[in-house]
Design a protein around this motif. Structure first.
Motif, PDB file in Angstrom:
ATOM      1  N   GLU A  37       3.416  -4.448   7.819  1.00 22.50           N
ATOM      2  CA  GLU A  37       3.195  -3.847   6.501  1.00 22.50           C
ATOM      3  C   GLU A  37       4.515  -3.718   5.751  1.00 22.50           C
ATOM      4  O   GLU A  37       4.558  -3.907   4.534  1.00 22.50           O
ATOM      5  N   THR A  38       5.578  -3.432   6.472  1.00 24.78           N
ATOM      6  CA  THR A  38       6.897  -3.339   5.844  1.00 24.78           C
ATOM      7  C   THR A  38       7.271  -4.658   5.195  1.00 24.78           C
ATOM      8  O   THR A  38       7.740  -4.688   4.048  1.00 24.78           O
ATOM      9  N   PHE A  41       5.393  -5.226   2.008  1.00 20.26           N
ATOM     10  CA  PHE A  41       5.949  -4.437   0.919  1.00 20.26           C
ATOM     11  C   PHE A  41       7.284  -4.996   0.434  1.00 20.26           C
ATOM     12  O   PHE A  41       7.571  -4.969  -0.762  1.00 20.26           O
ATOM     13  N   LYS A  65      -6.386   0.843   2.485  1.00 22.63           N
ATOM     14  CA  LYS A  65      -5.169   1.614   2.757  1.00 22.63           C
ATOM     15  C   LYS A  65      -4.570   2.055   1.426  1.00 22.63           C
ATOM     16  O   LYS A  65      -4.196   1.239   0.592  1.00 22.63           O
ATOM     17  N   TRP A  66      -4.474   3.374   1.234  1.00 20.13           N
ATOM     18  CA  TRP A  66      -4.028   3.900  -0.058  1.00 20.13           C
ATOM     19  C   TRP A  66      -2.640   3.421  -0.445  1.00 20.13           C
ATOM     20  O   TRP A  66      -2.376   3.211  -1.620  1.00 20.13           O
ATOM     21  N   LYS A  67      -1.746   3.252   0.555  1.00 19.01           N
ATOM     22  CA  LYS A  67      -0.383   2.844   0.181  1.00 19.01           C
ATOM     23  C   LYS A  67      -0.353   1.431  -0.386  1.00 19.01           C
ATOM     24  O   LYS A  67       0.524   1.096  -1.173  1.00 19.01           O
ATOM     25  N   GLY A  71       0.173   1.370  -4.084  1.00 17.52           N
ATOM     26  CA  GLY A  71       1.546   0.867  -4.081  1.00 17.52           C
ATOM     27  C   GLY A  71       1.726  -0.499  -4.722  1.00 17.52           C
ATOM     28  O   GLY A  71       2.653  -0.698  -5.522  1.00 17.52           O
TER      29      GLY A  71
END
Length: 90
Positions: A37-38, A41, A65-67, A71
């Motif tokens: 996930e990093t 992003f 997934k909210w992020k 995001g």
């Protein structure tokens, strides 16, 4: 010249962001190694936010997934705002 290189960079990084979401979704279905996930992003932060956001919805990946749901669109907005600001300086 620099402006053209930057535009090409943005196109390439957004295609990469889009394809990364699709590739990670495919790997998740097969239960194989995944893109962190990093890393997803980081791709979005370095300019691939629009492509990553589009990939998220096209491939229905990370949409719960909210992020990611918040995001990626937020990063897209920020990148587009910075681009608008930079283009008005010229």
């Amino acid at each position: 010249m620099l402006k053209q290189v930057f535009i090409i960079y943005l196109v390439v990084i957004n295609i990469f962001g889009f394809l990364s979401m699709g590739w990670d979704k495919r790997k998740s279905k097969k239960g194989k190694w995944r893109i962190s996930e990093t890393r997803l992003f980081v791709i979005a932060i370095i300019g691939g936010a629009l492509g990553s956001t589009m990939g998220m919805y096209v491939f229905h990946h990370k949409t719960k997934k909210w992020k990611f749901k918040v995001g990626f669109p937020l990063l897209t907005f920020l990148v587009l705002t910075v681009l608008l600001f930079l283009t008005t300086l010229s």
